[in-house]
Design a protein around this motif. Structure first.
Motif, PDB file in Angstrom:
ATOM      1  N   SER A  55       0.639   5.056  72.798  1.00  0.00           N
ATOM      2  CA  SER A  55       0.022   6.036  73.694  1.00  0.00           C
ATOM      3  C   SER A  55       0.977   6.414  74.831  1.00  0.00           C
ATOM      4  O   SER A  55       1.144   7.589  75.160  1.00  0.00           O
ATOM      5  CB  SER A  55      -1.273   5.466  74.262  1.00  0.00           C
ATOM      6  N   ILE A  56       1.614   5.394  75.410  1.00  0.00           N
ATOM      7  CA  ILE A  56       2.563   5.644  76.498  1.00  0.00           C
ATOM      8  C   ILE A  56       3.763   6.430  75.959  1.00  0.00           C
ATOM      9  O   ILE A  56       4.235   7.385  76.597  1.00  0.00           O
ATOM     10  CB  ILE A  56       3.011   4.307  77.125  1.00  0.00           C
ATOM     11  N   ALA A  57       4.225   6.048  74.758  1.00  0.00           N
ATOM     12  CA  ALA A  57       5.372   6.740  74.163  1.00  0.00           C
ATOM     13  C   ALA A  57       5.046   8.208  73.883  1.00  0.00           C
ATOM     14  O   ALA A  57       5.927   9.066  73.928  1.00  0.00           O
ATOM     15  CB  ALA A  57       5.799   6.035  72.876  1.00  0.00           C
ATOM     16  N   HIS A  58       3.768   8.496  73.598  1.00  0.00           N
ATOM     17  CA  HIS A  58       3.390   9.895  73.344  1.00  0.00           C
ATOM     18  C   HIS A  58       3.612  10.742  74.596  1.00  0.00           C
ATOM     19  O   HIS A  58       4.148  11.839  74.529  1.00  0.00           O
ATOM     20  CB  HIS A  58       1.928   9.972  72.894  1.00  0.00           C
ATOM     21  N   MET A  75       7.163  14.489  77.629  1.00  0.00           N
ATOM     22  CA  MET A  75       7.952  14.933  78.792  1.00  0.00           C
ATOM     23  C   MET A  75       9.425  15.096  78.413  1.00  0.00           C
ATOM     24  O   MET A  75      10.096  16.008  78.890  1.00  0.00           O
ATOM     25  CB  MET A  75       7.769  13.940  79.942  1.00  0.00           C
ATOM     26  N   ALA A  76       9.921  14.219  77.530  1.00  0.00           N
ATOM     27  CA  ALA A  76      11.312  14.349  77.068  1.00  0.00           C
ATOM     28  C   ALA A  76      11.486  15.653  76.287  1.00  0.00           C
ATOM     29  O   ALA A  76      12.507  16.336  76.423  1.00  0.00           O
ATOM     30  CB  ALA A  76      11.697  13.150  76.205  1.00  0.00           C
ATOM     31  N   ASN A 120       2.843  11.218  65.968  1.00  0.00           N
ATOM     32  CA  ASN A 120       1.706  10.704  66.736  1.00  0.00           C
ATOM     33  C   ASN A 120       0.725  11.829  67.076  1.00  0.00           C
ATOM     34  O   ASN A 120      -0.464  11.582  67.252  1.00  0.00           O
ATOM     35  CB  ASN A 120       2.200  10.002  68.002  1.00  0.00           C
ATOM     36  N   GLY A 121       1.242  13.062  67.143  1.00  0.00           N
ATOM     37  CA  GLY A 121       0.389  14.224  67.401  1.00  0.00           C
ATOM     38  C   GLY A 121      -0.569  14.467  66.239  1.00  0.00           C
ATOM     39  O   GLY A 121      -1.734  14.815  66.438  1.00  0.00           O
ATOM     40  N   VAL A 122      -0.066  14.280  65.004  1.00  0.00           N
ATOM     41  CA  VAL A 122      -0.923  14.421  63.824  1.00  0.00           C
ATOM     42  C   VAL A 122      -2.052  13.387  63.905  1.00  0.00           C
ATOM     43  O   VAL A 122      -3.203  13.671  63.579  1.00  0.00           O
ATOM     44  CB  VAL A 122      -0.097  14.230  62.530  1.00  0.00           C
ATOM     45  N   ARG A 123      -1.694  12.203  64.418  1.00  0.00           N
ATOM     46  CA  ARG A 123      -2.706  11.163  64.596  1.00  0.00           C
ATOM     47  C   ARG A 123      -3.753  11.579  65.630  1.00  0.00           C
ATOM     48  O   ARG A 123      -4.951  11.333  65.458  1.00  0.00           O
ATOM     49  CB  ARG A 123      -1.970   9.918  65.061  1.00  0.00           C
TER      50      ARG A 123
END
Lengths: 132, 125
Positions: A25-28, A33-34, A88-91
């Protein structure tokens, strides 16, 4: 009054450990932002390309010089960030359909998405032989 | 459920701004577009023989290259403006700083989009 041990404790901010789901979740957010920074760079690249060979020559000079490795590392990081955010967006879209909320499956999928992002990014950079 | 709110809460008038659904839906619609567009975008750039001026110009000058670039950057910049807005709203409580950052976010997104649009059209035309 002595606390009743059978009552639930409220969550304590300083007591926690990393979970795969929490890390994903944090990596998303961080990858989102990256990717924002990546979009700024892509747009700058397009603007230099539109400005003509002289302006674009600055980029070609950097890519021929000692700083090229830094640019390539940044591009590799951007690819990783982009692919991770995509997977992760697909998730997230599946969650919106009410799918994929079981704890064990969520942990597994978090780990699989991290691994998948690294594997796909590696494959893209192998494919992009001309750019390396 | 407004009957359960305290008089102070009602007077403050905080709560749902009643515009959140549009944001939520727009974020998802652009996400679906990007699931299709990002692979095409990455594939196109990865297949460039090199990053030389000629190779890059030839890609953007081709109809497929120009279209994928236009579609991807339009969806991406729209999506990331919505995304960063949520991040700002989550982490910046100070009203002036928050409003300022939200404005900057919108201006950067608009500026990026128009710059990308103009550049692609100049090359493709």
């Amino acid at each position: 009054m002595a606390p009743n041990p059978s009552r639930p404790l409220s969550p304590h901010v300083s007591i926690w450990r990393w979970h795969a789901t929490m890390a994903s979740s944090i990596a998303h957010r961080i990858s989102g932002m990256a990717n924002y920074i990546g979009a700024v760079l892509i747009t700058a690249w397009l603007a230099a390309l539109a400005a003509g060979p002289e302006t674009y020559g600055v980029i070609e000079e950097v890519m021929a010089g000692p700083l090229a490795i830094l640019v390539k590392l940044a591009l590799f990081g951007f690819t990783l960030s982009l692919i991770y955010h995509l997977l992760n967006g697909v998730r997230h879209l599946a969650w919106d359909l009410g799918l994929g909320f079981d704890p064990e499956g969520s942990n597994l999928r978090s780990i699989l998405i991290f691994i998948g992002a690294i594997v796909i990014t590696g494959a893209i950079w192998l494919l992009a032989g001309g750019l390396i | 459920m407004s009957g359960l709110r305290t008089p102070l809460s009602r007077a403050k008038g905080l709560g749902s701004a009643r515009t959140g659904s549009g944001h939520f839906i727009a974020q998802r619609v652009s996400a679906v577009a990007l699931v299709i567009l990002i692979p095409a975008f990455v594939w196109m750039i990865a297949r460039l023989p090199d990053l030389s001026y000629e190779a890059a110009r030839a890609l953007i000058a081709s109809p497929a290259g120009a279209l994928v670039m236009l579609l991807t950057l339009t969806a991406a910049i729209y999506h990331m403006r919505l995304g960063l807005q949520v991040v700002i709203e989550d982490y910046i409580p100070a009203p002036v700083t928050r409003a300022g950052l939200l404005i900057v976010n919108t201006l950067i997104a608009a500026g990026l989009w128009l710059t990308a649009l103009y550049s692609i059209l100049v090359i493709a035309a």
